[in-house]
Design a protein around this motif. Sequence first.
Motif, PDB file in Angstrom:
ATOM      1  N   GLU A 104       2.967   7.669   1.104  1.00 54.93           N
ATOM      2  CA  GLU A 104       2.759   6.793  -0.051  1.00 54.93           C
ATOM      3  C   GLU A 104       3.305   5.369   0.114  1.00 54.93           C
ATOM      4  OE1 GLU A 104       4.338   9.120  -3.274  1.00 54.93           O
ATOM      5  OE2 GLU A 104       2.500  10.321  -3.434  1.00 54.93           O
ATOM      6  N   PRO A 105       4.545   5.188   0.551  1.00 49.69           N
ATOM      7  CA  PRO A 105       5.030   3.804   0.687  1.00 49.69           C
ATOM      8  C   PRO A 105       4.247   3.007   1.726  1.00 49.69           C
ATOM      9  CG  PRO A 105       6.868   5.336   0.619  1.00 49.69           C
ATOM     10  CD  PRO A 105       5.621   6.168   0.766  1.00 49.69           C
ATOM     11  N   ILE A 106       3.894   3.637   2.838  1.00 49.86           N
ATOM     12  CA  ILE A 106       3.169   2.955   3.904  1.00 49.86           C
ATOM     13  C   ILE A 106       1.788   2.532   3.424  1.00 49.86           C
ATOM     14  CG2 ILE A 106       2.091   3.275   6.170  1.00 49.86           C
ATOM     15  CD1 ILE A 106       4.456   5.174   6.847  1.00 49.86           C
ATOM     16  N   VAL A 107       1.037   3.467   2.867  1.00 56.96           N
ATOM     17  CA  VAL A 107      -0.315   3.172   2.411  1.00 56.96           C
ATOM     18  C   VAL A 107      -0.275   2.172   1.252  1.00 56.96           C
ATOM     19  CG1 VAL A 107      -2.385   4.169   1.349  1.00 56.96           C
ATOM     20  CG2 VAL A 107      -1.285   5.333   3.277  1.00 56.96           C
ATOM     21  N   GLY A 108       0.666   2.346   0.334  1.00 54.79           N
ATOM     22  CA  GLY A 108       0.792   1.414  -0.788  1.00 54.79           C
ATOM     23  C   GLY A 108       1.033  -0.007  -0.326  1.00 54.79           C
ATOM     24  N   TYR A 109       1.914  -0.167   0.655  1.00 50.19           N
ATOM     25  CA  TYR A 109       2.216  -1.504   1.173  1.00 50.19           C
ATOM     26  C   TYR A 109       1.020  -2.083   1.930  1.00 50.19           C
ATOM     27  CZ  TYR A 109       4.167  -5.260   3.922  1.00 50.19           C
ATOM     28  OH  TYR A 109       4.377  -6.488   4.508  1.00 50.19           O
ATOM     29  N   LEU A 110       0.441  -1.305   2.848  1.00 49.10           N
ATOM     30  CA  LEU A 110      -0.636  -1.827   3.690  1.00 49.10           C
ATOM     31  C   LEU A 110      -1.906  -2.154   2.906  1.00 49.10           C
ATOM     32  CD1 LEU A 110      -0.275   0.343   6.926  1.00 49.10           C
ATOM     33  CD2 LEU A 110       0.403  -2.050   6.586  1.00 49.10           C
ATOM     34  N   THR A 111      -2.140  -1.471   1.794  1.00 44.90           N
ATOM     35  CA  THR A 111      -3.317  -1.766   0.975  1.00 44.90           C
ATOM     36  C   THR A 111      -3.063  -2.927   0.023  1.00 44.90           C
ATOM     37  OG1 THR A 111      -2.674  -0.180  -0.736  1.00 44.90           O
ATOM     38  CG2 THR A 111      -4.163   0.620   1.009  1.00 44.90           C
ATOM     39  N   GLY A 112      -1.811  -3.335  -0.123  1.00 50.22           N
ATOM     40  CA  GLY A 112      -1.470  -4.394  -1.064  1.00 50.22           C
ATOM     41  C   GLY A 112      -1.297  -3.889  -2.482  1.00 50.22           C
ATOM     42  N   ALA A 113      -1.366  -2.566  -2.679  1.00 47.37           N
ATOM     43  CA  ALA A 113      -1.199  -1.994  -4.017  1.00 47.37           C
ATOM     44  C   ALA A 113       0.251  -2.096  -4.491  1.00 47.37           C
ATOM     45  CB  ALA A 113      -1.647  -0.529  -4.031  1.00 47.37           C
ATOM     46  N   PHE A 125      -3.544   0.272  18.615  1.00 43.40           N
ATOM     47  CA  PHE A 125      -3.898  -0.550  17.468  1.00 43.40           C
ATOM     48  C   PHE A 125      -5.182  -0.009  16.846  1.00 43.40           C
ATOM     49  CE2 PHE A 125      -1.122  -3.574  19.622  1.00 43.40           C
ATOM     50  CZ  PHE A 125      -0.465  -4.172  18.554  1.00 43.40           C
ATOM     51  N   PHE A 126      -5.219  -0.015  15.506  1.00 47.56           N
ATOM     52  CA  PHE A 126      -6.393   0.435  14.772  1.00 47.56           C
ATOM     53  C   PHE A 126      -6.765  -0.604  13.731  1.00 47.56           C
ATOM     54  CE2 PHE A 126      -4.455   4.335  16.263  1.00 47.56           C
ATOM     55  CZ  PHE A 126      -5.548   5.088  16.668  1.00 47.56           C
ATOM     56  N   PRO A 127      -8.073  -0.838  13.502  1.00 44.96           N
ATOM     57  CA  PRO A 127      -8.462  -1.678  12.372  1.00 44.96           C
ATOM     58  C   PRO A 127      -7.835  -1.095  11.101  1.00 44.96           C
ATOM     59  CG  PRO A 127     -10.365  -1.169  13.742  1.00 44.96           C
ATOM     60  CD  PRO A 127      -9.223  -0.314  14.241  1.00 44.96           C
ATOM     61  N   LEU A 128      -7.460  -1.954  10.176  1.00 45.28           N
ATOM     62  CA  LEU A 128      -6.744  -1.512   8.979  1.00 45.28           C
ATOM     63  C   LEU A 128      -7.428  -0.331   8.275  1.00 45.28           C
ATOM     64  CD1 LEU A 128      -4.356  -1.778   7.078  1.00 45.28           C
ATOM     65  CD2 LEU A 128      -5.597  -3.578   5.876  1.00 45.28           C
ATOM     66  N   PRO A 129      -8.748  -0.339   8.039  1.00 41.84           N
ATOM     67  CA  PRO A 129      -9.359   0.815   7.357  1.00 41.84           C
ATOM     68  C   PRO A 129      -9.165   2.129   8.125  1.00 41.84           C
ATOM     69  CG  PRO A 129     -10.874  -1.048   7.351  1.00 41.84           C
ATOM     70  CD  PRO A 129      -9.734  -1.415   8.262  1.00 41.84           C
ATOM     71  N   ASP A 130      -9.277   2.084   9.452  1.00 39.95           N
ATOM     72  CA  ASP A 130      -9.070   3.288  10.268  1.00 39.95           C
ATOM     73  C   ASP A 130      -7.606   3.716  10.233  1.00 39.95           C
ATOM     74  OD1 ASP A 130     -11.755   3.091  10.897  1.00 39.95           O
ATOM     75  OD2 ASP A 130     -11.404   2.229  12.885  1.00 39.95           O
ATOM     76  N   ALA A 131      -6.684   2.745  10.302  1.00 34.29           N
ATOM     77  CA  ALA A 131      -5.258   3.058  10.238  1.00 34.29           C
ATOM     78  C   ALA A 131      -4.918   3.718   8.908  1.00 34.29           C
ATOM     79  CB  ALA A 131      -4.426   1.787  10.434  1.00 34.29           C
ATOM     80  N   LEU A 132      -5.481   3.200   7.815  1.00 28.50           N
ATOM     81  CA  LEU A 132      -5.211   3.784   6.493  1.00 28.50           C
ATOM     82  C   LEU A 132      -5.729   5.223   6.413  1.00 28.50           C
ATOM     83  CD1 LEU A 132      -5.979   0.699   4.250  1.00 28.50           C
ATOM     84  CD2 LEU A 132      -3.729   1.764   4.630  1.00 28.50           C
ATOM     85  N   LYS A 133      -6.881   5.475   7.013  1.00 32.51           N
ATOM     86  CA  LYS A 133      -7.416   6.843   7.029  1.00 32.51           C
ATOM     87  C   LYS A 133      -6.485   7.774   7.799  1.00 32.51           C
ATOM     88  CE  LYS A 133     -11.376   9.622   8.218  1.00 32.51           C
ATOM     89  NZ  LYS A 133     -12.632   9.756   8.898  1.00 32.51           N
TER      90      LYS A 133
END
Length: 167
Positions: free
Chosen positions: A136-145, A116-124
């Motif tokens: 792109e789909p993963i980061v777009g979804y997890l950021t709420g974009a 498990f990673f904190p969301l900011p670390d996971a996004l990085k």
Amino acid sequence: MTAADSQTPTPRVQLVIGIIRRGNEILLVREGLGADGEMLWSLPGGGVEDGELMHEALRRELQEETGLLVGDPVRTAFLMHIDSEQHPSAVAAAFEVGEWSGALAPEDDDIEKAAFFPLPDALKLLGELDSATQREPIVGYLTGAIAPGTTWLYRNRGKEETLVARW
């Protein structure tokens, strides 16, 4: 098309991807996803086998890759339809999982580690994925974009990945 070609169906690839949260953390797995097989972090998931429904494949794949027992999905995160030379007309569905239990203990030999990673670390870490199709789909979804349930259509030829449409 020859008569033999019409009798031999082209195999279709169906994939499931799981999003498991623990508070503000996201579960990732480390596996050889890089262009040259280097180990990278991504969401757990894998192929749907013949005779399996997507939620059954999701439970099986997540248990194999993480050791966790998961319930049914609570939301469709996103869908991807990818046409590539290697896998024409591949479909991937990502799902949020609401209930899970157990300890992280990957059973799949392709998985080096699950954590498990904190969301900011996971996004990085997810931003390091070589493929736009994977990233792109993963980061777009997890950021709420991007809204839950968004469909992404990609056409991949060689190293060129083209986003054809998204809705």
